[in-house]
Design an enzyme around this catalytic site. Sequence first.
Site, mmCIF file in Angstrom:
data_model
loop_
_atom_site.group_PDB
_atom_site.id
_atom_site.type_symbol
_atom_site.label_atom_id
_atom_site.label_comp_id
_atom_site.label_asym_id
_atom_site.label_seq_id
_atom_site.Cartn_x
_atom_site.Cartn_y
_atom_site.Cartn_z
ATOM 1 C CG HIS A 50 -1.750 -1.035 1.189
ATOM 2 N ND1 HIS A 50 -2.479 -1.030 1.815
ATOM 3 C CD2 HIS A 50 -2.852 -2.319 0.008
ATOM 4 C CE1 HIS A 50 -3.650 -3.074 2.773
ATOM 5 N NE2 HIS A 50 -3.216 -2.674 0.748
ATOM 6 C CG MET B 142 -4.419 -0.298 10.854
ATOM 7 S SD MET B 142 -3.796 -0.634 11.707
ATOM 8 C CE MET B 142 -5.343 0.300 13.391
#
Length: 363
Positions: free
Chosen positions: A205, A298
Amino acid sequence: MIKVLIVDDSAVVRQVLTQQISQHAGIGVMGAVSDPIFAMKKMASEWPDVIILDIEMPRMDGITFLKKIMKERPTPVIICSTLTDKGAQVTMEAMAAGAVDIISKPKSGLKSFLQDSKTLLLDAIKAASVARVGKRNPAAARQTRAEALPKLTADAVLSAGKARPMTTTTDSVVAIGTSTGGTQALEAVLVQLPRTAPGIVIVQHMPEQFTAAFAQRLDGLCHVQVKEAENNDRVMPGLVLIANGGKHMLLRRSGAQYRVELKDGPLVSRHRPSVDVLFRSVAQAAGANALGIILTGMGDDGARGMKEMHDAGAYTVAQDEQTCVVYGMPKEAVNLGGVDSIQPLNNVPNLIMNFATKHEKAS
């Protein structure tokens, strides 16, 4: 309350970030200052849980300040960097020095861009607040899941009716997904691999334009070749393909070979590129010819895709909690029942090479 310190010489950035953060009940801005000198004066009386840090500032640059923090009192730092080639290169230096995430900012239209990126900003702060940086961060005890928001599934990107995986092919593929803390984790894994390593596809990401600089930096450190993926690139031994920021990357089968496809599309699990999209395409295209690895990060992106890989016969691995910067994505994959093995990060290079050896013998 997560205490955030903003350090940026742009008054617009300080104003917009303060407004956005202050609207969230669980996050507060303890200060917004124009350079690291003012920041150090503020931190002398109160220490933040998360620092949002610009790189190019007067009196002291962000990299110098970041290294000082990491040496004296490791603290989660999010880099606020411009979308330029120079900004991307310097940001990679900051990530290598210990920063955990990136917030991108364009040279023009800054205010509206930051306002549109509010959800990503808040997610980055939450992830950073529970990150283990240097030593275990006290904020880790306050780990919270990202607020539930409507999610699009990988079905929005993956088209139906694709070819079923061949039982065994001579080619194999390793698929890796990661987020917060992933830049350091990937470096630790990839620098250990020899040129004979199997072909690897990775979703990290990261905002658009930063992935090219990230791949370039890894390429200079590793024995394997590392590059930002291009449409129709073949997955080959000794080659690592990093998904482009802003595009989904999928694995496709072409005969007994594997190639990548880059696609526009909606955010999936809040991300583009999405680990779920990659993993689900690997399950469809490669099945048991694949090894799936989910590293620190996360949220839950990749958990469903890893379960599909597992069910399709791939061997699946999750990084253990002790070595994760954020034990979010691996935890969700484990909880969903899609993980065959939980391993510390330093075991991952050997797992990759053992997989390649076993697959070669089988094929």
